[in-house]
Design a protein around this motif. Sequence first.
Motif, short mmCIF file in Angstrom:
data_model
loop_
_atom_site.label_atom_id
_atom_site.label_comp_id
_atom_site.label_asym_id
_atom_site.label_seq_id
_atom_site.Cartn_x
_atom_site.Cartn_y
_atom_site.Cartn_z
N ILE A 24 0.98 -1.18 0.10
CA ILE A 24 -0.07 0.09 -0.03
C ILE A 24 0.92 1.00 -0.01
O ILE A 24 0.57 2.23 -0.64
CB ILE A 24 -0.87 -0.07 1.24
CG1 ILE A 24 -1.91 -1.12 1.16
CG2 ILE A 24 -1.72 1.47 1.44
CD1 ILE A 24 -2.88 -1.31 2.28
N ALA A 25 1.87 1.38 0.83
CA ALA A 25 2.80 2.63 0.85
C ALA A 25 3.38 2.73 -0.24
O ALA A 25 3.59 3.89 -0.72
CB ALA A 25 3.84 2.21 2.04
N ALA A 26 3.98 1.70 -0.94
CA ALA A 26 4.54 1.84 -2.38
C ALA A 26 3.57 2.33 -3.37
O ALA A 26 4.28 3.19 -4.07
CB ALA A 26 5.19 0.36 -2.60
N GLN A 27 2.43 1.96 -3.50
CA GLN A 27 1.66 2.47 -4.46
C GLN A 27 1.17 3.71 -4.09
O GLN A 27 0.92 4.48 -4.98
CB GLN A 27 0.42 1.38 -4.59
CG GLN A 27 0.78 0.21 -5.11
CD GLN A 27 -0.41 -0.78 -5.61
OE1 GLN A 27 -1.38 -0.41 -5.75
NE2 GLN A 27 -0.14 -2.12 -5.46
N VAL A 28 0.85 4.27 -2.95
CA VAL A 28 0.47 5.61 -2.58
C VAL A 28 1.64 6.52 -2.84
O VAL A 28 1.50 7.46 -3.47
CB VAL A 28 0.10 5.63 -1.06
CG1 VAL A 28 -0.07 7.14 -0.61
CG2 VAL A 28 -1.20 4.86 -0.98
N THR A 29 3.03 6.04 -2.52
CA THR A 29 4.19 6.92 -2.89
C THR A 29 4.25 7.01 -4.24
O THR A 29 4.61 8.17 -4.70
CB THR A 29 5.40 6.21 -2.15
OG1 THR A 29 5.11 5.98 -0.72
CG2 THR A 29 6.50 7.04 -2.32
N SER A 30 4.04 6.06 -4.99
CA SER A 30 4.11 6.15 -6.41
C SER A 30 3.21 7.05 -7.02
O SER A 30 3.46 7.72 -7.78
CB SER A 30 4.06 4.73 -6.96
OG SER A 30 3.97 4.75 -8.44
N ALA A 31 1.89 6.84 -6.60
CA ALA A 31 0.90 8.02 -6.96
C ALA A 31 1.28 9.40 -6.74
O ALA A 31 0.98 10.23 -7.57
CB ALA A 31 -0.35 7.68 -6.57
N ILE A 32 1.79 9.66 -5.41
CA ILE A 32 2.01 11.00 -5.31
C ILE A 32 3.22 11.48 -5.88
O ILE A 32 3.20 12.57 -6.33
CB ILE A 32 2.34 11.00 -3.65
CG1 ILE A 32 0.66 11.22 -2.99
CG2 ILE A 32 2.74 12.49 -3.43
CD1 ILE A 32 0.92 10.79 -1.45
N THR A 33 4.43 10.61 -6.23
CA THR A 33 5.51 11.14 -6.63
C THR A 33 5.35 11.27 -8.23
O THR A 33 6.01 12.14 -8.94
CB THR A 33 6.61 10.31 -6.25
OG1 THR A 33 6.37 8.96 -6.98
CG2 THR A 33 7.00 10.00 -4.91
N GLY A 34 4.38 10.38 -8.80
CA GLY A 34 3.94 10.40 -10.12
C GLY A 34 3.54 11.84 -10.67
O GLY A 34 3.64 12.31 -11.62
N ASN A 40 10.77 9.81 -3.60
CA ASN A 40 10.26 8.76 -2.77
C ASN A 40 10.41 9.21 -0.97
O ASN A 40 9.48 9.18 -0.40
CB ASN A 40 10.47 7.29 -2.86
CG ASN A 40 10.01 6.74 -3.88
OD1 ASN A 40 9.26 7.25 -4.87
ND2 ASN A 40 10.54 5.47 -4.26
N ASN A 41 11.58 9.87 -0.81
CA ASN A 41 11.88 10.13 0.54
C ASN A 41 11.01 11.31 1.01
O ASN A 41 11.21 11.60 2.21
CB ASN A 41 13.49 10.45 0.57
CG ASN A 41 14.13 9.42 0.45
OD1 ASN A 41 13.80 8.21 0.62
ND2 ASN A 41 15.43 9.64 -0.10
N ASN A 42 10.32 11.82 0.13
CA ASN A 42 9.60 13.37 0.45
C ASN A 42 8.38 12.91 0.88
O ASN A 42 7.35 13.77 1.20
CB ASN A 42 9.44 14.23 -0.58
CG ASN A 42 10.86 14.95 -0.71
OD1 ASN A 42 11.33 15.55 0.08
ND2 ASN A 42 11.26 14.89 -1.84
N VAL A 43 7.84 11.51 0.65
CA VAL A 43 6.38 11.16 0.92
C VAL A 43 6.31 10.27 2.28
O VAL A 43 7.01 9.14 2.30
CB VAL A 43 5.89 10.41 -0.29
CG1 VAL A 43 4.48 9.95 0.20
CG2 VAL A 43 5.93 11.23 -1.66
N TRP A 44 5.64 10.47 3.07
CA TRP A 44 5.58 9.87 4.46
C TRP A 44 4.26 9.36 4.66
O TRP A 44 3.16 9.66 4.34
CB TRP A 44 5.46 10.68 5.67
CG TRP A 44 6.82 11.46 6.01
CD1 TRP A 44 7.92 11.69 4.80
CD2 TRP A 44 7.57 12.12 7.08
NE1 TRP A 44 8.93 12.30 5.46
CE2 TRP A 44 8.67 12.61 6.75
CE3 TRP A 44 6.96 12.13 8.19
CZ2 TRP A 44 9.46 13.21 7.77
CZ3 TRP A 44 7.80 12.84 9.12
CH2 TRP A 44 9.13 13.28 9.13
N VAL A 45 4.06 7.93 4.91
CA VAL A 45 2.96 7.02 4.94
C VAL A 45 2.97 6.44 6.25
O VAL A 45 3.99 5.81 6.70
CB VAL A 45 2.86 6.17 3.90
CG1 VAL A 45 1.72 5.42 4.04
CG2 VAL A 45 3.02 6.58 2.48
#
Length: 69
Positions: A24-34, A40-45
């Motif tokens: 879940i964290a990987a996909q949420v991070t990918s959506a936000i960074t995309g 990736n290091n700027n997204v906290w989950v």
Amino acid sequence: MPFVNIRLVKEVIADDPAGKKAAIAAQVTSAITGVTGLTNNNVWVVFEEVAARDWFVGGTDIETRRRKG
């Protein structure tokens, strides 16, 4: 820096909590960074697990709702 707080019924991920949280964290991070162009290091989950008996919808806890079908 985006901060994403995900609350979920802990029984939903009970069979593999670490694996499901990581996915879940990987996909949420990918959506936000995309969308934002951030790294990736700027997204906290953060995950908060709530027992089904402590999560209510319309005055009835999820545990009871699931038993009723």
